[in-house]
Scaffold this motif. Structure first.
Motif, PDB file in Angstrom:
ATOM      1  N   LYS A 231     -16.074  -4.632   9.263  1.00  0.00           N
ATOM      2  CA  LYS A 231     -16.151  -3.827   8.347  1.00  0.00           C
ATOM      3  C   LYS A 231     -15.554  -3.544   7.749  1.00  0.00           C
ATOM      4  CE  LYS A 231     -19.291   0.063   6.786  1.00  0.00           C
ATOM      5  NZ  LYS A 231     -19.812   1.276   7.334  1.00  0.00           N
ATOM      6  N   LEU A 232     -14.234  -2.547   8.434  1.00  0.00           N
ATOM      7  CA  LEU A 232     -12.741  -3.015   8.065  1.00  0.00           C
ATOM      8  C   LEU A 232     -12.786  -3.159   8.062  1.00  0.00           C
ATOM      9  CD1 LEU A 232     -11.882  -0.852  11.620  1.00  0.00           C
ATOM     10  CD2 LEU A 232     -11.992   0.110   9.576  1.00  0.00           C
ATOM     11  N   ARG A 233     -12.045  -5.218   7.579  1.00  0.00           N
ATOM     12  CA  ARG A 233     -11.767  -6.287   7.343  1.00  0.00           C
ATOM     13  C   ARG A 233     -11.634  -6.632   5.839  1.00  0.00           C
ATOM     14  NH1 ARG A 233     -11.806  -9.878  12.187  1.00  0.00           N
ATOM     15  NH2 ARG A 233     -10.293  -9.523  13.842  1.00  0.00           N
ATOM     16  N   LYS A 234     -13.148  -5.570   5.697  1.00  0.00           N
ATOM     17  CA  LYS A 234     -13.851  -5.774   4.040  1.00  0.00           C
ATOM     18  C   LYS A 234     -13.005  -4.830   3.166  1.00  0.00           C
ATOM     19  CE  LYS A 234     -18.521  -7.606   5.433  1.00  0.00           C
ATOM     20  NZ  LYS A 234     -19.472  -6.696   5.210  1.00  0.00           N
ATOM     21  N   SER A 235     -12.246  -4.551   3.968  1.00  0.00           N
ATOM     22  CA  SER A 235     -11.514  -2.990   2.441  1.00  0.00           C
ATOM     23  C   SER A 235      -9.711  -3.800   2.236  1.00  0.00           C
ATOM     24  CB  SER A 235     -10.578  -1.844   3.760  1.00  0.00           C
ATOM     25  OG  SER A 235      -9.853  -1.038   1.894  1.00  0.00           O
ATOM     26  N   PRO A 236      -9.266  -3.994   1.087  1.00  0.00           N
ATOM     27  CA  PRO A 236      -8.569  -4.283   0.151  1.00  0.00           C
ATOM     28  C   PRO A 236      -7.099  -4.113   0.101  1.00  0.00           C
ATOM     29  CG  PRO A 236      -9.405  -3.247  -1.494  1.00  0.00           C
ATOM     30  CD  PRO A 236     -10.224  -3.163   0.239  1.00  0.00           C
ATOM     31  N   GLU A 237      -6.974  -3.149   1.105  1.00  0.00           N
ATOM     32  CA  GLU A 237      -5.528  -2.304   1.164  1.00  0.00           C
ATOM     33  C   GLU A 237      -5.732  -2.771   3.257  1.00  0.00           C
ATOM     34  OE1 GLU A 237      -8.295  -0.349   0.834  1.00  0.00           O
ATOM     35  OE2 GLU A 237      -7.778   0.678  -1.329  1.00  0.00           O
ATOM     36  N   ILE A 238      -6.125  -3.325   3.616  1.00  0.00           N
ATOM     37  CA  ILE A 238      -6.543  -3.433   5.035  1.00  0.00           C
ATOM     38  C   ILE A 238      -5.562  -5.510   5.220  1.00  0.00           C
ATOM     39  CG2 ILE A 238      -7.467  -3.665   7.289  1.00  0.00           C
ATOM     40  CD1 ILE A 238      -8.761  -1.222   6.824  1.00  0.00           C
TER      41      ILE A 238
ATOM     42  N   THR B 284       1.225  -0.845  -0.038  1.00  0.00           N
ATOM     43  CA  THR B 284       0.081  -0.091   0.033  1.00  0.00           C
ATOM     44  C   THR B 284       0.571   1.623   0.502  1.00  0.00           C
ATOM     45  OG1 THR B 284      -1.145  -0.741   1.183  1.00  0.00           O
ATOM     46  CG2 THR B 284      -2.146   1.333   1.031  1.00  0.00           C
ATOM     47  N   THR B 285       0.632   2.344  -1.137  1.00  0.00           N
ATOM     48  CA  THR B 285       1.959   3.094  -1.308  1.00  0.00           C
ATOM     49  C   THR B 285       0.812   4.427   0.197  1.00  0.00           C
ATOM     50  OG1 THR B 285      -0.121   4.524  -2.550  1.00  0.00           O
ATOM     51  CG2 THR B 285       1.739   2.563  -3.188  1.00  0.00           C
ATOM     52  N   ASP B 286       2.047   5.039   0.223  1.00  0.00           N
ATOM     53  CA  ASP B 286       1.172   6.007   1.123  1.00  0.00           C
ATOM     54  C   ASP B 286      -0.510   7.457   0.433  1.00  0.00           C
ATOM     55  OD1 ASP B 286       3.135   6.072   2.718  1.00  0.00           O
ATOM     56  OD2 ASP B 286       4.643   8.027   2.018  1.00  0.00           O
ATOM     57  N   SER B 287       0.555   7.506  -1.250  1.00  0.00           N
ATOM     58  CA  SER B 287      -1.332   7.826  -1.215  1.00  0.00           C
ATOM     59  C   SER B 287      -2.846   7.175  -1.038  1.00  0.00           C
ATOM     60  CB  SER B 287      -0.941   8.621  -3.128  1.00  0.00           C
ATOM     61  OG  SER B 287      -0.486   6.850  -3.595  1.00  0.00           O
ATOM     62  N   GLN B 288      -1.758   6.454  -1.350  1.00  0.00           N
ATOM     63  CA  GLN B 288      -3.550   5.094  -1.492  1.00  0.00           C
ATOM     64  C   GLN B 288      -3.790   5.058  -0.011  1.00  0.00           C
ATOM     65  OE1 GLN B 288      -2.184   1.103  -2.687  1.00  0.00           O
ATOM     66  NE2 GLN B 288      -2.897   1.901  -5.287  1.00  0.00           N
ATOM     67  N   ALA B 289      -3.111   5.276   2.006  1.00  0.00           N
ATOM     68  CA  ALA B 289      -2.955   5.497   2.685  1.00  0.00           C
ATOM     69  C   ALA B 289      -3.582   6.240   3.440  1.00  0.00           C
ATOM     70  CB  ALA B 289      -1.915   4.712   3.912  1.00  0.00           C
ATOM     71  N   GLN B 290      -3.418   7.862   2.191  1.00  0.00           N
ATOM     72  CA  GLN B 290      -4.168   8.831   2.928  1.00  0.00           C
ATOM     73  C   GLN B 290      -5.573   8.715   2.567  1.00  0.00           C
ATOM     74  OE1 GLN B 290      -2.560  11.319   4.760  1.00  0.00           O
ATOM     75  NE2 GLN B 290      -0.814  10.674   5.098  1.00  0.00           N
ATOM     76  N   ARG B 291      -5.790   8.353   1.057  1.00  0.00           N
ATOM     77  CA  ARG B 291      -7.187   7.686   0.249  1.00  0.00           C
ATOM     78  C   ARG B 291      -7.768   7.533   1.234  1.00  0.00           C
ATOM     79  NH1 ARG B 291      -5.307   7.755  -4.199  1.00  0.00           N
ATOM     80  NH2 ARG B 291      -6.090   5.278  -3.775  1.00  0.00           N
ATOM     81  N   LEU B 292      -7.585   6.139   2.212  1.00  0.00           N
ATOM     82  CA  LEU B 292      -7.983   5.281   2.384  1.00  0.00           C
ATOM     83  C   LEU B 292      -8.672   6.009   4.087  1.00  0.00           C
ATOM     84  CD1 LEU B 292      -9.690   2.396   3.573  1.00  0.00           C
ATOM     85  CD2 LEU B 292      -7.626   2.093   3.922  1.00  0.00           C
ATOM     86  N   SER B 293      -7.389   6.821   4.260  1.00  0.00           N
ATOM     87  CA  SER B 293      -7.891   7.871   5.605  1.00  0.00           C
ATOM     88  C   SER B 293      -8.835   8.107   5.812  1.00  0.00           C
ATOM     89  CB  SER B 293      -6.615   8.459   6.216  1.00  0.00           C
ATOM     90  OG  SER B 293      -6.814   8.303   7.812  1.00  0.00           O
ATOM     91  N   ARG B 294      -9.352   9.503   4.619  1.00  0.00           N
ATOM     92  CA  ARG B 294     -10.208   9.891   4.201  1.00  0.00           C
ATOM     93  C   ARG B 294     -11.684   9.534   3.838  1.00  0.00           C
ATOM     94  NH1 ARG B 294      -6.132  12.759   1.412  1.00  0.00           N
ATOM     95  NH2 ARG B 294      -7.170  11.650  -0.467  1.00  0.00           N
TER      96      ARG B 294
ATOM     97  N   VAL C 210      -9.547   9.650  12.852  1.00  0.00           N
ATOM     98  CA  VAL C 210      -8.520   8.784  12.131  1.00  0.00           C
ATOM     99  C   VAL C 210      -6.956   8.702  11.865  1.00  0.00           C
ATOM    100  CG1 VAL C 210      -8.105   7.277  10.573  1.00  0.00           C
ATOM    101  CG2 VAL C 210     -10.092   7.654  10.625  1.00  0.00           C
ATOM    102  N   ARG C 211      -5.967   8.878  12.961  1.00  0.00           N
ATOM    103  CA  ARG C 211      -4.411   8.988  12.602  1.00  0.00           C
ATOM    104  C   ARG C 211      -3.943   8.627  11.950  1.00  0.00           C
ATOM    105  NH1 ARG C 211       0.390   8.718  15.925  1.00  0.00           N
ATOM    106  NH2 ARG C 211      -1.100   6.876  17.188  1.00  0.00           N
ATOM    107  N   TYR C 212      -2.671   8.912  10.703  1.00  0.00           N
ATOM    108  CA  TYR C 212      -2.184   7.692   9.517  1.00  0.00           C
ATOM    109  C   TYR C 212      -0.962   7.438  10.264  1.00  0.00           C
ATOM    110  CZ  TYR C 212       0.253   6.362   5.481  1.00  0.00           C
ATOM    111  OH  TYR C 212       1.406   6.069   4.725  1.00  0.00           O
ATOM    112  N   VAL C 213      -0.313   7.219  10.781  1.00  0.00           N
ATOM    113  CA  VAL C 213       1.206   6.978  10.735  1.00  0.00           C
ATOM    114  C   VAL C 213       1.618   5.926   9.816  1.00  0.00           C
ATOM    115  CG1 VAL C 213       3.080   5.060  12.474  1.00  0.00           C
ATOM    116  CG2 VAL C 213       0.695   6.558  13.413  1.00  0.00           C
ATOM    117  N   SER C 214       2.957   6.919   8.817  1.00  0.00           N
ATOM    118  CA  SER C 214       3.365   6.251   8.220  1.00  0.00           C
ATOM    119  C   SER C 214       4.106   4.548   8.526  1.00  0.00           C
ATOM    120  CB  SER C 214       4.006   6.718   7.009  1.00  0.00           C
ATOM    121  OG  SER C 214       5.296   7.661   7.748  1.00  0.00           O
ATOM    122  N   ALA C 215       5.177   3.996   7.632  1.00  0.00           N
ATOM    123  CA  ALA C 215       6.131   3.013   7.494  1.00  0.00           C
ATOM    124  C   ALA C 215       6.875   3.514   8.567  1.00  0.00           C
ATOM    125  CB  ALA C 215       6.156   1.893   6.857  1.00  0.00           C
TER     126      ALA C 215
END
Length: 343
Positions: free
Chosen positions: A185-192, A110-120, A131-136
């Motif tokens: 519900k969260l587990r259904k997301s493909p990025e997770i 998962t890229t940073d842009s995808q993670a940011q989009r998922l966070s929003r 929601v707080r995003y913590v990068s790798a």
């Protein structure tokens, strides 16, 4: 002239005569009075005399009275103190429930842009308040700073830690069932890749507290039975010592209800004394442990402190003690008074 002197002599003897101190004295004294009195005034006067006399008789033997009251106090203070401690602990758990979090570990690809989009996207959910995003890279840096394995991690060729989304549920979704629904519900997301609920340990702690309260209730029942046995045995011995007095009182027409009354007041005073000692014991216990508990809470930056006995708690202790005293004395006196009958 002689009759007048006799009347004066009788009046002076009546003034010097001591007040009634037993069943027989009170019954004879009550029947010898000629002044008309209302039923309510007789009722109040009689109960006042019985309560006062019962207390005076207990004070004649202070050591045995203190021992019986101490048994009641210990039987009350143990479960009451345990309930208070569990309630204080539960207030902490309720406060912790408001800080429940869901850790969402994203897949490595998962890229940073995808993670940011998922966070929003997750922020728009009604079940989520923040929601707080913590990068790798941030996760690796925090792990190096706080784990103490910074030198060991520096030799790794790539970052083994994934990006993480720290989710705080809304206040309307802090119950266990709703949090589980959010996780599903969260587990259904493909990025997770993995969803971890940081709430299960609170549920376990709640279960332990509920189990402790159940054990305290069972302990209360067992100790209450022990108190009833002690009070019943004490009243039985008192009845045996006053057997002749009870027989004479029945001979002059006293009913079982009239004879039962002083012994019920004896149980009442045992309950009052036991309640006072129980409140004193619980207060001393909380005073002794409040300092160490406050120091332990300060280590975790928590303002928690023991509440101790409130006015309502003290009232419940007094009611329970008086209830046990009256019930134990009533059981004993009802059983043994009927066995004492003039022949």
């Amino acid at each position: 002239m002689r009759n007048q002197k006799n009347r004066q002599r009788k009046k002076s003897q009546a003034r010097r005569q001591p007040p009634a101190t037993s069943f027989v004295d009170y019954e004879v004294e009550g029947r010898s009075r000629n002044k008309p009195r209302s039923r309510l005034s007789k009722f109040v006067a009689h109960h006042g005399w019985v309560a006062k006399t019962s207390l005076q008789q207990l004070l004649v033997t202070p050591l045995s009275t203190l021992l019986t009251a101490a048994v009641i106090a210990i039987a009350l203070s143990l479960p009451a103190g345990l309930f208070l401690l569990l309630n204080d602990l539960q207030t902490i758990v309720v406060g912790w429930q408001g800080t429940a979090q869901v850790s969402v570990f994203l897949k490595k690809q998962t890229t940073d842009s995808q993670a940011q989009r998922l966070s929003r996207s997750l922020k728009s959910w009604g079940e989520i308040s923040e929601v707080r995003y913590v990068s790798a890279e941030q996760a690796l840096q925090e792990f190096q700073d706080h784990s103490g394995f910074g030198d060991a991690l520096s030799i790794l060729k790539e970052n083994p830690l994934p990006a993480v989304l720290i989710i705080e549920p809304s206040r309307d979704h802090l119950s266990s069932n709703k949090l589980q629904q959010l996780v599903q519900k969260l587990r259904k997301s493909p990025e997770i890749d993995l969803v971890q609920l940081d709430f299960q340990w609170i549920e376990r702690l709640n279960t332990i507290i509920a189990l402790g309260k159940r054990g305290a209730l069972l302990l209360s029942v067992m100790l209450a039975v022990a108190v009833l046995i002690v009070i019943g045995n004490t009243i039985r011995l008192t009845i045996f010592n006053r057997r002749q007095e009870i027989l004479v009182t029945k001979l002059i027409g006293a009913t079982n209800q009239f004879i039962r009354r002083p012994f019920l007041y004896t149980g009442f005073w045992y309950g009052v004394c036991g309640a006072v000692l129980a409140i004193l014991l619980i207060s001393i216990l909380f005073l002794l442990i409040s300092g160490p508990v406050k120091s332990l809470a300060a280590l975790y930056n928590s303002p928690f402190q023991l509440t101790g006995l409130t006015l309502q708690d003290s009232g419940l202790v007094i009611i329970a003690a008086i209830g046990l005293g009256l019930l134990g004395s009533w059981i004993a006196v009802t059983r043994h008074i009927q066995l004492i009958e003039p022949k």
